[in-house]
Design a protein around this motif. Sequence first.
Motif, short mmCIF file in Angstrom:
data_model
loop_
_atom_site.label_atom_id
_atom_site.label_comp_id
_atom_site.label_asym_id
_atom_site.label_seq_id
_atom_site.Cartn_x
_atom_site.Cartn_y
_atom_site.Cartn_z
N ARG A 1 6.46 -8.71 5.95
CA ARG A 1 6.94 -8.45 7.29
C ARG A 1 7.01 -7.02 7.39
NH1 ARG A 1 10.66 -12.90 6.51
NH2 ARG A 1 12.25 -11.47 6.18
N ARG A 2 7.40 -6.36 6.45
CA ARG A 2 7.60 -4.75 6.52
C ARG A 2 6.11 -4.12 6.31
NH1 ARG A 2 12.38 -5.50 3.49
NH2 ARG A 2 11.26 -5.16 1.27
N ALA A 3 5.05 -4.64 6.07
CA ALA A 3 3.85 -3.94 5.66
C ALA A 3 3.11 -3.30 6.99
CB ALA A 3 2.67 -5.10 5.05
N ARG A 4 2.51 -2.36 6.90
CA ARG A 4 2.33 -1.77 8.14
C ARG A 4 0.47 -1.92 8.38
NH1 ARG A 4 4.23 3.94 5.97
NH2 ARG A 4 3.85 2.96 4.06
N THR A 5 -0.12 -2.54 7.34
CA THR A 5 -1.52 -2.79 7.50
C THR A 5 -1.92 -3.98 6.90
OG1 THR A 5 -2.35 -1.46 5.41
CG2 THR A 5 -2.13 -0.16 7.49
N LEU A 6 -3.22 -4.54 7.33
CA LEU A 6 -3.43 -5.86 6.62
C LEU A 6 -3.84 -5.66 5.23
CD1 LEU A 6 -5.81 -7.09 9.37
CD2 LEU A 6 -3.91 -8.11 8.86
N ARG A 7 -4.16 -4.42 4.81
CA ARG A 7 -4.52 -4.04 3.43
C ARG A 7 -3.26 -4.19 2.63
NH1 ARG A 7 -7.90 0.95 1.01
NH2 ARG A 7 -7.93 0.45 -0.97
N GLU A 8 -1.93 -3.75 3.32
CA GLU A 8 -0.77 -3.82 2.73
C GLU A 8 -0.36 -5.03 2.42
OE1 GLU A 8 3.80 -2.19 2.55
OE2 GLU A 8 2.19 -1.16 4.03
N MET A 9 -0.56 -5.94 3.28
CA MET A 9 -0.17 -7.32 3.47
C MET A 9 -0.79 -8.20 2.23
SD MET A 9 -0.04 -8.54 7.45
CE MET A 9 1.10 -7.90 8.55
N ALA A 10 -2.31 -8.01 2.27
CA ALA A 10 -3.00 -8.64 1.07
C ALA A 10 -2.39 -8.22 -0.30
CB ALA A 10 -4.19 -8.40 1.34
N GLY A 11 -2.07 -6.70 -0.45
CA GLY A 11 -1.63 -6.20 -1.61
C GLY A 11 -0.36 -6.89 -2.05
N ARG A 12 0.54 -7.10 -1.11
CA ARG A 12 1.78 -7.74 -1.48
C ARG A 12 1.81 -9.20 -1.90
NH1 ARG A 12 5.61 -3.69 -1.92
NH2 ARG A 12 5.51 -2.04 -0.02
N VAL A 13 0.71 -9.78 -1.43
CA VAL A 13 0.69 -11.23 -1.95
C VAL A 13 -0.26 -11.34 -3.15
CG1 VAL A 13 -0.34 -13.39 -1.28
CG2 VAL A 13 0.73 -11.89 0.50
N PHE A 14 -1.45 -10.51 -3.30
CA PHE A 14 -2.42 -10.92 -4.39
C PHE A 14 -2.50 -9.83 -5.41
CE2 PHE A 14 -4.01 -12.94 -0.42
CZ PHE A 14 -4.08 -14.15 -0.93
N ARG A 15 -1.88 -8.42 -5.34
CA ARG A 15 -1.66 -7.57 -6.45
C ARG A 15 -0.83 -7.96 -7.40
NH1 ARG A 15 -4.14 -2.56 -5.84
NH2 ARG A 15 -5.86 -2.66 -4.31
N GLY A 16 -0.42 -7.16 -8.41
CA GLY A 16 0.42 -7.35 -9.29
C GLY A 16 1.87 -7.36 -8.69
N PRO A 17 3.09 -7.90 -9.69
CA PRO A 17 4.21 -7.97 -9.14
C PRO A 17 4.87 -6.52 -8.65
CG PRO A 17 3.97 -9.61 -10.85
CD PRO A 17 2.87 -8.70 -10.68
N GLY A 18 4.68 -5.69 -9.36
CA GLY A 18 5.30 -4.56 -9.04
C GLY A 18 4.39 -3.29 -8.23
N TRP A 19 3.28 -3.99 -7.47
CA TRP A 19 2.32 -3.09 -6.93
C TRP A 19 3.24 -2.59 -5.50
CZ3 TRP A 19 0.47 -3.51 -1.90
CH2 TRP A 19 -0.60 -2.61 -1.47
N GLU A 20 2.61 -1.34 -5.51
CA GLU A 20 3.12 -0.74 -4.10
C GLU A 20 2.09 0.13 -3.53
OE1 GLU A 20 5.95 -0.47 -2.63
OE2 GLU A 20 7.21 -1.70 -3.92
N PRO A 21 1.85 0.22 -1.94
CA PRO A 21 0.80 0.90 -1.47
C PRO A 21 0.82 2.49 -1.90
CG PRO A 21 2.46 0.48 0.14
CD PRO A 21 2.97 -0.36 -1.25
N ALA A 22 -0.22 2.94 -2.12
CA ALA A 22 -0.48 4.52 -2.15
C ALA A 22 0.23 5.27 -1.09
CB ALA A 22 -1.58 4.88 -2.38
N PRO A 23 1.37 6.28 -1.41
CA PRO A 23 1.81 7.04 -0.47
C PRO A 23 0.93 7.62 0.45
CG PRO A 23 1.98 8.13 -2.29
CD PRO A 23 1.27 6.89 -2.67
N GLU A 24 1.07 7.97 1.39
CA GLU A 24 0.13 8.40 2.91
C GLU A 24 0.25 9.90 2.45
OE1 GLU A 24 1.39 7.61 6.84
OE2 GLU A 24 0.88 5.66 6.70
N ALA A 25 -1.09 10.55 2.82
CA ALA A 25 -0.90 11.70 2.43
C ALA A 25 -0.39 12.76 3.46
CB ALA A 25 -2.82 12.50 2.35
#
Length: 308
Positions: free
Chosen positions: A255-279
Motif C-alpha cells: 500500500r505504501r509502495a510508490r511504483t509498480l516495481r516497488e510493489m513487485a519487489g515487496r512481494v517477490f524479493r527477499g524478506p529484507g529488501w528495500e528499494p534503492a534510495p532516489e538520487a
Amino acid sequence: MPNLPDVVLWSIPAFVLLTVLEMVSYRLHPDEDAAGYEAKDAATSIGMGLGSLVTDLVWKIPVVAIYTAVYELTPARVPVAWWTVLLMLLAQDFFYYWSHRGHHVVRILWACHVVHHSSRKFNLSTALRQPWTSLTSWPFYLPLVVCGVHPAALAFCSSVSLVYQFWIHTERVDKLPRPFEWVLNTPSHHRVHHASQGSYLDRNFGGILIVWDRLFGSFAPETERPVYGLTKNIETYNPLRVATHEYAAIARDVRRARTLREMAGRVFRGPGWEPAPEAPAPAAPTGPRRTAGSGPRPAPPRPAAEHR
C-alpha cells in the motif's frame, strides 16, 4: 494406488513422549545457556501444529487434484518397490532443499515459512509450529510427478521427511560423530538454521541430508551459540497473528509502495529488501546565469616573458 503407511499419524505418540521427556530433562538438569521451554511459547507451537492439521486438509484438495491430473497425463511410471522408494526419498529431499531455500529468499513464500521461525525457543515443541498457509510448496515437487512418481508415494516421502525433522529441533543433543554430521541434517546443523545471527542467516536448508547445502554453498557449521527467532521478533502468542503477521506486513508495504516495481519487489524479493534510495536532485545555481557574450570577458594570459 500404492498402499503406504501414514508415518505422521503413527509417529504422534512418539512426538508426545519425546516432548514430555525433553521438558522433564530441563526440570531435572536445567541449562542456563539453552533456550529451554516457556509455557506460552510451547502452547502456541502446539496450537499452530494442531491448526495446521485442519488447514492442510483444505490445501491438499487442489494440490492432489493438480498432481493427479499431471500424473494421468504423463506417460512415465515409477514402480513402488523398496529400492525405488529409497530413490524417491533422495529425490524428494533434493527438491525439499530448493523449496526450503526458496521459502527463505522470496518474501511471499517466506510469509508462509516465517511461522516456523517465529519462536525464540528451540525445542521439540518448535517442530510442531507449522504454517497454516502451506499451499506454496507444491510447485517444487511437480517434476517428480511429471517423472512418474505417484502422488501418494510423494506424500509418503514428504511425511518421512517431516517425521525425521522432528528430532533435530533440540538443544539436548550435541554434535554427533563426524560422518553423521557430514551427511545428515542434525540438531547442530538445524540450530544454525533457526538462528538469527547474520553469519547463520539463510543456512542449512536440508531436510534429511545436509549434503545439498554443502554442494550448493549454503552450509554453515555451528561455531557459536545460536540466538533463536527472527531479526525482528513478533511480540505475540496469538496463533492467528503468528500465522498471518508477515502477510499483513506485505500488504502494508504494498500500500505504501510508490511504483509498480516497488510493489513487485515487496512481494517477490527477499524478506529484507528495500528499494534503492532516489538520487538527490541537482542543486540549482545560486548566482545569475550568464549567457554567451554577456558580462566581462576574462583577461588574456600574459606573455611568457612576464612570468618570473
